[in-house]
Scaffold this motif. Structure first.
Motif, PDB file in Angstrom:
ATOM      1  N   ARG A 173       1.769   6.993  -6.524  1.00 44.76           N
ATOM      2  CA  ARG A 173       0.681   7.909  -6.895  1.00 44.76           C
ATOM      3  C   ARG A 173       1.063   9.349  -6.574  1.00 44.76           C
ATOM      4  O   ARG A 173       0.861  10.261  -7.396  1.00 44.76           O
ATOM      5  N   GLN A 174       1.615   9.567  -5.367  1.00 46.69           N
ATOM      6  CA  GLN A 174       1.997  10.925  -4.988  1.00 46.69           C
ATOM      7  C   GLN A 174       3.109  11.461  -5.885  1.00 46.69           C
ATOM      8  O   GLN A 174       3.100  12.638  -6.268  1.00 46.69           O
ATOM      9  N   ALA A 175       4.067  10.609  -6.197  1.00 46.60           N
ATOM     10  CA  ALA A 175       5.164  11.047  -7.066  1.00 46.60           C
ATOM     11  C   ALA A 175       4.651  11.407  -8.457  1.00 46.60           C
ATOM     12  O   ALA A 175       5.083  12.397  -9.062  1.00 46.60           O
ATOM     13  N   ARG A 176       3.704  10.618  -8.978  1.00 50.23           N
ATOM     14  CA  ARG A 176       3.160  10.891 -10.312  1.00 50.23           C
ATOM     15  C   ARG A 176       2.368  12.196 -10.313  1.00 50.23           C
ATOM     16  O   ARG A 176       2.502  13.027 -11.219  1.00 50.23           O
ATOM     17  N   GLU A 177       1.548  12.385  -9.258  1.00 41.23           N
ATOM     18  CA  GLU A 177       0.771  13.620  -9.175  1.00 41.23           C
ATOM     19  C   GLU A 177       1.693  14.830  -9.071  1.00 41.23           C
ATOM     20  O   GLU A 177       1.454  15.859  -9.710  1.00 41.23           O
ATOM     21  N   ASP A 178       2.731  14.709  -8.243  1.00 40.95           N
ATOM     22  CA  ASP A 178       3.666  15.822  -8.103  1.00 40.95           C
ATOM     23  C   ASP A 178       4.365  16.108  -9.425  1.00 40.95           C
ATOM     24  O   ASP A 178       4.551  17.279  -9.805  1.00 40.95           O
ATOM     25  N   PHE A 179       4.741  15.062 -10.151  1.00 40.99           N
ATOM     26  CA  PHE A 179       5.407  15.238 -11.450  1.00 40.99           C
ATOM     27  C   PHE A 179       4.479  15.927 -12.444  1.00 40.99           C
ATOM     28  O   PHE A 179       4.866  16.877 -13.123  1.00 40.99           O
ATOM     29  N   GLU A 180       3.246  15.460 -12.515  1.00 41.76           N
ATOM     30  CA  GLU A 180       2.302  16.022 -13.489  1.00 41.76           C
ATOM     31  C   GLU A 180       1.958  17.465 -13.157  1.00 41.76           C
ATOM     32  O   GLU A 180       1.653  18.255 -14.046  1.00 41.76           O
ATOM     33  N   ASP A 181       2.003  17.816 -11.846  1.00 37.65           N
ATOM     34  CA  ASP A 181       1.643  19.179 -11.444  1.00 37.65           C
ATOM     35  C   ASP A 181       2.801  20.152 -11.589  1.00 37.65           C
ATOM     36  O   ASP A 181       2.583  21.356 -11.773  1.00 37.65           O
TER      37      ASP A 181
ATOM     38  N   HIS B 180       0.834  -1.203   0.000  1.00 34.04           N
ATOM     39  CA  HIS B 180       0.000   0.000   0.000  1.00 34.04           C
ATOM     40  C   HIS B 180       0.870   1.254   0.000  1.00 34.04           C
ATOM     41  O   HIS B 180       0.593   2.222  -0.724  1.00 34.04           O
ATOM     42  N   ALA B 181       1.936   1.237   0.804  1.00 32.15           N
ATOM     43  CA  ALA B 181       2.827   2.396   0.873  1.00 32.15           C
ATOM     44  C   ALA B 181       3.525   2.626  -0.464  1.00 32.15           C
ATOM     45  O   ALA B 181       3.698   3.775  -0.900  1.00 32.15           O
ATOM     46  N   GLN B 182       3.927   1.544  -1.143  1.00 32.74           N
ATOM     47  CA  GLN B 182       4.570   1.691  -2.448  1.00 32.74           C
ATOM     48  C   GLN B 182       3.619   2.309  -3.466  1.00 32.74           C
ATOM     49  O   GLN B 182       3.983   3.231  -4.202  1.00 32.74           O
ATOM     50  N   ASN B 183       2.387   1.795  -3.510  1.00 30.17           N
ATOM     51  CA  ASN B 183       1.406   2.340  -4.451  1.00 30.17           C
ATOM     52  C   ASN B 183       1.098   3.803  -4.145  1.00 30.17           C
ATOM     53  O   ASN B 183       0.988   4.625  -5.061  1.00 30.17           O
ATOM     54  N   GLU B 184       0.976   4.108  -2.860  1.00 32.99           N
ATOM     55  CA  GLU B 184       0.679   5.483  -2.482  1.00 32.99           C
ATOM     56  C   GLU B 184       1.842   6.403  -2.830  1.00 32.99           C
ATOM     57  O   GLU B 184       1.641   7.536  -3.300  1.00 32.99           O
ATOM     58  N   ARG B 185       3.054   5.916  -2.626  1.00 33.99           N
ATOM     59  CA  ARG B 185       4.232   6.724  -2.955  1.00 33.99           C
ATOM     60  C   ARG B 185       4.314   6.968  -4.456  1.00 33.99           C
ATOM     61  O   ARG B 185       4.606   8.090  -4.904  1.00 33.99           O
TER      62      ARG B 185
END
Length: 331
Positions: A236-244, A229-234
């Motif tokens: 997701r957060q990294a992808r969102e930060d990259f896209e933003d 769960h932590a890997q998936n969440e990490r």
């Protein structure tokens, strides 16, 4: 016995015995003096039942403070003498037993037990000592002997949090101490020390670098789920930060679509390659009726899937009708 061994400090053993005899007389005089102070303080302010009120204009404390000042002693000295005298009526005071012993054993609540105890030193002892008296009433001794007394003394000295923290740190640095701690208590120590999230994260990272620890940890379903769960969440957060935040995000999104295209082409290629390897193996082999039925059903499923792929590629629509959905599920 050699003279240097038959000495106590800087005096001979015989001289030491003379000093002890002399000082016992001094202690006896001091004991009588302390009891006299206590008796006179009791005469001024008798011990009343709990909750009682003094009749005089002075409170008990004010009376004892005045008495202490007038005779040149501290209030606590007069107060303790008064209390001790109240616990030991004259007929139960023991000659040869110091006022200190009387004061400590005065904590025995039951009168009969208290009066009997002072007449009966501990087994193997000729006289009461302050430490033996403290053991009798459950106080912390000055010179601990048993392991439990030593533990109690350490706890007493480590009441201050900074002292306790320093002592604990020093103890944990001693391998011979750590090895005697049970596994259960070691886990409790680790849990207590890792309440802070930053400390816990650092400890977990270090531990998971050990292959044997990581293997055992991942055998726990909850731990494995939390890690995934932590890997998936990490991610997701990294992808969102990259896209933003990244200026190249639009180009990467285009690459993402290209990757999907490559995945689709790879899937088709894999199917064709697998069929190319498998179908020639049917040469001169007759399948049974049931086998032919199963193959025809799967060919129909593949054909329907290929039609679905062509529609998605041509129109961008990926929805499927109910019949295709049931077919792909094998219904």
């Amino acid at each position: 016995m050699p003279e240097e061994i038959d000495k106590v400090g800087n005096v001979s053993h015989s001289r030491y015995e003379q000093i002890v005899a002399e000082l016992r007389q001094v202690v006896e005089q001091q004991t009588q003096g302390s009891f006299t102070i206590g008796d006179r303080a009791l005469e001024i302010e008798p011990v009343r039942a709990r909750g009682g009120v003094a009749d005089a204009e002075w409170t008990v404390r004010q009376s004892l403070v005045r008495l202490a000042e007038d005779i040149g002693l501290t209030f606590s000295t007069v107060k303790n003498a008064r209390w001790t005298a109240s616990r030991w009526p004259k007929e139960h005071r023991q000659a040869g037993v110091s006022f200190t012993i009387h004061r400590i054993l005065g904590r025995i609540e039951d009168d009969e037990d208290r009066f009997a105890a002072i007449k009966t030193p501990p087994a193997g002892k000729k006289r009461w000592t302050p430490d033996e008296a403290k053991r009798r009433v459950g106080w912390t001794v000055d010179n601990p002997e048993t392991p439990q007394e030593k533990v109690t003394a350490i706890h007493h000295l480590a009441r201050d949090e900074e002292v306790a923290a320093t002592v604990t740190t020093d103890f944990l640095k001693r391998p011979q101490v750590a090895v005697k701690v049970s596994a259960e208590n070691k886990v409790r120590v680790v849990e207590e020390f890792t309440r802070d999230e930053s400390v816990a994260a650092s400890a977990a990272t270090s531990l998971m670098r050990r292959p044997d620890v990581a293997f055992k940890a991942m055998s726990d379903d909850t731990a494995r789920f939390q890690v995934n769960h932590a890997q998936n969440e990490r991610h997701r957060q990294a992808r969102e930060d990259f896209e933003d935040t990244s200026p190249v995000a639009p180009a990467v999104r285009h690459i993402d679509r290209t990757v999907e295209f490559l995945d689709l082409v790879t899937a088709c290629h894999s199917f064709v390659a697998a069929a190319g390897r498998t179908v020639p193996g049917l040469r001169d082999r007759q399948l049974s009726g049931d086998e032919r039925t199963i193959v025809h059903e799967n060919v129909a499923r593949v054909r329907a899937t290929l039609d679905w792929i062509e529609t998605a590629v041509d129109t961008g629509r990926v929805d499927m009708d109910d019949e295709l959905a049931r077919m792909l599920k094998g219904e």
